[in-house]
Enzyme design. Structure first.
Site, PDB file in Angstrom:
ATOM      1  N   ASP A  53       0.843  -1.189   0.000  1.00 41.84           N
ATOM      2  CA  ASP A  53       0.000   0.000   0.000  1.00 41.84           C
ATOM      3  C   ASP A  53       0.883   1.245   0.000  1.00 41.84           C
ATOM      4  OD1 ASP A  53       0.832   0.554   2.611  1.00 41.84           O
ATOM      5  OD2 ASP A  53      -0.947  -0.345   3.525  1.00 41.84           O
ATOM      6  N   GLY A  69      -3.394   0.011 -14.139  1.00 38.12           N
ATOM      7  CA  GLY A  69      -4.804   0.338 -14.161  1.00 38.12           C
ATOM      8  C   GLY A  69      -5.080   1.763 -13.738  1.00 38.12           C
ATOM      9  N   THR A  70      -4.067   2.427 -13.181  1.00 35.37           N
ATOM     10  CA  THR A  70      -4.196   3.831 -12.793  1.00 35.37           C
ATOM     11  C   THR A  70      -4.322   4.695 -14.036  1.00 35.37           C
ATOM     12  OG1 THR A  70      -2.709   3.306 -10.951  1.00 35.37           O
ATOM     13  CG2 THR A  70      -3.124   5.645 -11.396  1.00 35.37           C
ATOM     14  N   THR A  71      -5.144   5.740 -13.954  1.00 31.79           N
ATOM     15  CA  THR A  71      -5.255   6.697 -15.060  1.00 31.79           C
ATOM     16  C   THR A  71      -4.819   8.075 -14.583  1.00 31.79           C
ATOM     17  OG1 THR A  71      -7.592   7.118 -14.549  1.00 31.79           O
ATOM     18  CG2 THR A  71      -7.118   5.410 -16.178  1.00 31.79           C
ATOM     19  N   TYR A 109     -10.242  -1.931 -17.705  1.00 32.90           N
ATOM     20  CA  TYR A 109      -9.916  -3.332 -17.951  1.00 32.90           C
ATOM     21  C   TYR A 109     -11.153  -4.219 -18.034  1.00 32.90           C
ATOM     22  CZ  TYR A 109      -4.968  -2.413 -17.641  1.00 32.90           C
ATOM     23  OH  TYR A 109      -3.706  -1.941 -17.908  1.00 32.90           O
ATOM     24  N   HIS A 123     -18.696   8.682 -11.320  1.00 37.01           N
ATOM     25  CA  HIS A 123     -17.858   7.838 -10.475  1.00 37.01           C
ATOM     26  C   HIS A 123     -18.012   8.259  -9.013  1.00 37.01           C
ATOM     27  CE1 HIS A 123     -15.767   6.696 -14.228  1.00 37.01           C
ATOM     28  NE2 HIS A 123     -15.406   5.626 -13.555  1.00 37.01           N
ATOM     29  N   HIS A 124     -17.389   7.496  -8.143  1.00 38.04           N
ATOM     30  CA  HIS A 124     -17.424   7.777  -6.713  1.00 38.04           C
ATOM     31  C   HIS A 124     -16.716   9.091  -6.388  1.00 38.04           C
ATOM     32  CE1 HIS A 124     -13.218   6.331  -6.619  1.00 38.04           C
ATOM     33  NE2 HIS A 124     -13.655   5.421  -7.487  1.00 38.04           N
ATOM     34  N   LYS A 163     -12.757   9.549  -6.545  1.00 38.21           N
ATOM     35  CA  LYS A 163     -11.971   9.401  -7.780  1.00 38.21           C
ATOM     36  C   LYS A 163     -11.212  10.692  -8.043  1.00 38.21           C
ATOM     37  CE  LYS A 163     -12.150   7.986 -12.634  1.00 38.21           C
ATOM     38  NZ  LYS A 163     -10.967   7.109 -12.452  1.00 38.21           N
ATOM     39  N   GLY A 216     -10.586   8.415 -17.263  1.00 36.02           N
ATOM     40  CA  GLY A 216      -9.854   7.904 -18.417  1.00 36.02           C
ATOM     41  C   GLY A 216     -10.751   7.154 -19.375  1.00 36.02           C
TER      42      GLY A 216
END
Length: 224
Positions: free
Chosen positions: A30, A77-79, A105, A136-137, A140, A146
């Site tokens: 983390d 997976g990060t934008t 993804y 989105h939440h 974000k 993205g």
């Protein structure tokens, strides 16, 4: 395989779970354990077959620099970092590493992009206007998402302004609307959970584990 998951948020946790379910060994780092990529030393990174990053736009570039420098295979997976994509692609090529990136993804979302391209090609000269809405939440970090940007790009240059909403714990809702004076066509993808994202990312890691070079998920998802 041995998979290193960077990021212990909601999606990162699910990525680790899916990887376990698919028979892989998993180690999760983390943010507190990896400030400015400090934990990603060459001896540590080379102990894994693939790295999967679901962190933040601020953390992903130091992570990529550290991992790609060792020749690692990295799925991102990060934008919100694509202004540095050319630099990361160059680093991956110099170090004979593997880099696979994507704004989403989910296989369903990738098919939506293909459908959007068909809509744009068929309707752009028929008097239709296009818009993209995404929700989105509230936590974000990037807006527009993205995925919304990718959906816009899938239209092949057709103008489609994006409207972003941040509400509660919304997983992801993307809507493309094409409107003329006589009718309207609406194409929507709604994610009910992050499972589709996690599953796609792990499958992408399995695919990348034997490859070098730089890839966009939208170009390889049909091979998974």
């Amino acid at each position: 395989m041995r998979i290193l998951v960077l990021g212990h948020g909601k999606t990162g946790k699910l990525v680790a779970d899916v990887a376990h379910e698919r028979g892989h060994g998993v180690h999760v780092l983390d943010a507190k354990e990896n400030p400015n990529a400090a934990a990603l030393t060459p001896p540590f990174v080379t102990g894994f077959d693939v790295v999967i990053d679901f962190t933040t736009p601020e953390a992903v570039i130091p992570n990529l620099r550290a991992c790609l420098a060792t020749g690692a295979r990295v799925v991102v997976g990060t934008t919100g970092w694509y202004e540095k994509l050319a630099d990361m692609r160059s680093l991956a090529e110099r170090k004979e590493a593997g880099l696979l990136y994507g704004t989403n993804y989910s296989i369903g979302t990738q098919v939506m992009f293909q459908a959007a391209a068909v809509l744009a090609k068929g309707l752009a000269k028929a008097g239709y206007t296009f818009t993209v809405d995404e929700t989105h939440h509230v936590t974000k970090l990037d807006a527009p998402s993205g995925t919304a940007i990718s959906l816009q790009k899938a239209l092949g240059g057709v103008d489609a302004p994006i409207t972003s909403h941040r509400e509660g714990d919304a997983i992801g809702l993307h809507t493309l609307t094409a409107t003329s004076k006589g009718d309207r066509i609406v194409l929507t993808h709604e994610a009910f959970s992050r499972r589709a994202f996690a599953d796609g990312a792990v499958r992408a890691a399995e695919w990348l584990s034997t490859r070098k070079g730089c890839y966009d998920f939208k170009d390889i998802f049909s091979e998974l």
